[in-house]
Design an enzyme around this catalytic site. Sequence first.
Site, short mmCIF file in Angstrom:
data_model
loop_
_atom_site.label_atom_id
_atom_site.label_comp_id
_atom_site.label_asym_id
_atom_site.label_seq_id
_atom_site.Cartn_x
_atom_site.Cartn_y
_atom_site.Cartn_z
N LYS A 74 -1.14 -7.18 -9.54
CA LYS A 74 -2.96 -6.95 -8.07
C LYS A 74 -2.01 -6.22 -7.27
O LYS A 74 -0.81 -5.86 -6.40
CB LYS A 74 -2.51 -8.50 -7.57
CG LYS A 74 -3.51 -9.33 -6.30
CD LYS A 74 -4.27 -7.88 -5.35
CE LYS A 74 -3.63 -8.43 -4.45
NZ LYS A 74 -3.33 -7.44 -3.39
N CYS B 16 9.27 1.98 3.69
CA CYS B 16 10.22 1.00 3.56
C CYS B 16 11.67 1.49 3.87
O CYS B 16 12.76 0.23 4.40
CB CYS B 16 10.47 -0.51 2.69
SG CYS B 16 11.01 0.23 1.05
N PHE C 77 1.15 -1.46 0.22
CA PHE C 77 0.29 0.24 -0.09
C PHE C 77 0.36 1.70 -0.01
O PHE C 77 0.29 1.97 -0.34
CB PHE C 77 -1.01 0.42 1.10
CG PHE C 77 -0.58 0.74 2.33
CD1 PHE C 77 -0.26 1.64 2.63
CD2 PHE C 77 0.36 -0.47 3.22
CE1 PHE C 77 0.94 1.83 3.96
CE2 PHE C 77 0.92 -0.09 4.50
CZ PHE C 77 0.94 1.41 4.71
N GLU D 161 -4.56 -3.51 -1.92
CA GLU D 161 -6.61 -3.11 -1.80
C GLU D 161 -7.12 -2.20 -0.66
O GLU D 161 -7.79 -1.21 -1.04
CB GLU D 161 -7.32 -4.82 -0.90
CG GLU D 161 -6.86 -4.94 0.20
CD GLU D 161 -5.65 -6.18 0.27
OE1 GLU D 161 -4.49 -5.80 -0.26
OE2 GLU D 161 -5.70 -7.08 1.30
P1 NAD Z 1 1.08 -6.62 2.88
O1 NAD Z 1 2.69 -8.16 3.21
O2 NAD Z 1 0.28 -6.44 4.37
O3 NAD Z 1 0.69 -6.72 1.63
C1 NAD Z 1 1.74 -6.52 0.43
C2 NAD Z 1 0.63 -6.89 -0.66
O4 NAD Z 1 0.71 -8.52 -0.32
C3 NAD Z 1 -0.90 -6.94 -1.10
O5 NAD Z 1 -0.94 -7.35 -2.41
C4 NAD Z 1 -1.83 -7.65 -0.29
O6 NAD Z 1 -2.97 -7.83 -0.73
C5 NAD Z 1 -1.45 -8.97 -0.45
N1 NAD Z 1 -1.01 -9.93 0.94
C6 NAD Z 1 -1.53 -9.49 2.37
N2 NAD Z 1 -1.70 -10.52 3.12
C7 NAD Z 1 -1.73 -11.35 2.37
C8 NAD Z 1 -2.12 -12.89 2.71
N3 NAD Z 1 -2.26 -13.51 4.03
N4 NAD Z 1 -1.73 -13.96 1.63
C9 NAD Z 1 -1.01 -13.12 0.65
N5 NAD Z 1 -1.37 -12.10 -0.30
C10 NAD Z 1 -1.56 -11.08 0.98
O7 NAD Z 1 2.22 -5.40 2.90
P2 NAD Z 1 1.85 -4.00 3.07
O8 NAD Z 1 0.85 -3.73 4.56
O9 NAD Z 1 0.80 -3.40 2.01
O10 NAD Z 1 3.28 -3.35 2.82
C11 NAD Z 1 3.94 -2.01 3.86
C12 NAD Z 1 4.99 -3.07 4.01
O11 NAD Z 1 5.67 -3.67 2.98
C13 NAD Z 1 6.24 -2.71 5.18
O12 NAD Z 1 6.18 -4.15 6.06
C14 NAD Z 1 6.80 -2.47 3.89
O13 NAD Z 1 8.20 -2.77 4.59
C15 NAD Z 1 7.64 -3.29 2.93
N6 NAD Z 1 7.89 -2.48 1.78
C16 NAD Z 1 8.80 -3.12 1.19
C17 NAD Z 1 9.29 -2.31 0.24
C18 NAD Z 1 10.78 -2.87 -0.14
O14 NAD Z 1 11.24 -2.76 -1.47
N7 NAD Z 1 11.55 -3.71 0.63
C19 NAD Z 1 9.09 -1.42 -0.43
C20 NAD Z 1 7.83 -0.93 0.30
C21 NAD Z 1 7.33 -1.85 1.12
#
Ligand code: NAD
Length: 495
Positions: free
Chosen positions: A173, A281, A149, A176
């Site tokens: 994808k 991140c 997000f 959401e």
């Molecule tokens: P998230 O892991 O909750 O979600 C990321 C994606 O995974 C979304 O599209 C979501 O729909 C999907 N997802 C969530 N739960 C799932 C599940 N149980 N099974 C399958 N898919 C699932 O992350 P977020 O809260 O959207 O984003 C923040 C996180 O992303 C932080 O930890 C941040 O550090 C990380 N991030 C990392 C980078 C990087 O380049 N290393 C860049 C941006 C964000």
Amino acid sequence: MQQINHLIDGVSVAGTSGRTAPVYNPATGAQSGELALASVEEIDAAVASAQAAFEGWKNTSIAKRTKLMFNYRNLVVENADEIAARLTAEHGKVLSDAGGEVARAIENIEFACGLADHLKGSYSEMASTGVDVYSVRRPLGVVAGITPFNFPAMVPLWMIPNAVACGNTFVLKPSERDPSAPLFIAELFQEAGFPPGVLNVVQGDKVAVDRLLVHPDVKALSFVGSTPIAKYVYETGTAHGKRVQALAGAKNHMVVLPDADIDLAADSAVSAAYGSAGERCMAISVVVAVGDVADPLIDAIKTRVDKLVIGDGTDPASEMGPLITAEARDRTAGYVQAGIDAGATAVVDGREANFDNDGFFLGVSLLDNVTPDMTCYTDEIFGPVLSVVRTDTYQQSVQLIRDNPWGNGAAIFTRDGGAARQFQEDADAGMVGINVPIPVPVGYHSFGGWKDSAFGDTTIYGPEGIHFYTKPKVLTSRWPDPAGSAVNLGFPTNQ
Ligand code: NAD
């Protein structure tokens, strides 16, 4: 209430799953949209569209692909304000920050505009007599992107331009939580003239991700998100034979040596810790203050924090907006309390800030005397909390970074060139800043962390992106001695 759909085969498709999710404006706390959540059938339809488009797309000339990529770049530039407005409306980040996100996204499209150069391959003439060997990189097929997000426009554009430039077709994808900006950039992609099916967007949750992870026609997956989900995506995707790169969470340290420029370090700490409400991140979440720099540095940070304007991201005066959800706000506040309970000193307690609306706002927190056993240190908070760990020596600071399970970014602030150079070697992280708090590489380098901040061996965008989205083919050819050729080449023996 805005209805937010999928984009499959170039057509906006309302969901048929019967499942939806609310989308909020975090600055008001009001629901602004209703998101269709994809069923397995909708994922299959998107992958089928991408698969059908692949054959034609991979055989489209480089000249045509380049032209379309330039069209797209120009459309994104023309619509930058609209993209930024959508980011602010659903993510909450302030408009200037949203504009910065779009600018960084455009860098990646511009890199992909150079696809002719990136896809040239290599050639060895006369490896043996009459034998030439040449290598080309071929596209993989349908690739999928699953994005978080916090950068809803930039992270999809870390993936899509390179993947498509290489001749792949794509299924995105998005998160959401803030799906309108990624949907809009996909609509611009259509408008640029890319054939339907080259880029599809499926809105969804775990159901969508789980289907993409096992779908036999998805050849590769780029994931960016939290560490537990990244690990799950990496393990499941690779177990199903897919190429997976999964970028994950972080806990980034900024080491400040006693000789550092305090004003520069304080400005950097404030923007890197609290910008975008700490939901980056590459955010700095730990300042490691070495020796007697701690007190003046904390004073300088506090002076700046006291003046920080927090408000609706659409207000040009706002420097920080709300968090993404009420849950994220409450979880962040919980870490502040846990830190205090464990013995940290709240120099600034963000929970004391008052906001006279229902948005997901929280003031910023500055915790001093944090130790590595506290949850505010061990966990990724992903909110506006900056912890200060005091150390006596440079060595102790480097050890903290080495002992931390994450390794996305690390920075050092110093005037000493030797110390800075040593830190380049010592910092156990994929991206290192010298007097730069957030060392996100430009689009012609590649982005990725170490340790629990990334799974898979290829980082994202730039040259490594081209590598990830292509597979090598090496051709070895032999042609007979021209003297023996059936065609008269003008050699004496042919006459
Ligand atoms: P998230 O892991 O909750 O979600 C990321 C994606 O995974 C979304 O599209 C979501 O729909 C999907 N997802 C969530 N739960 C799932 C599940 N149980 N099974 C399958 N898919 C699932 O992350 P977020 O809260 O959207 O984003 C923040 C996180 O992303 C932080 O930890 C941040 O550090 C990380 N991030 C990392 C980078 C990087 O380049 N290393 C860049 C941006 C964000």
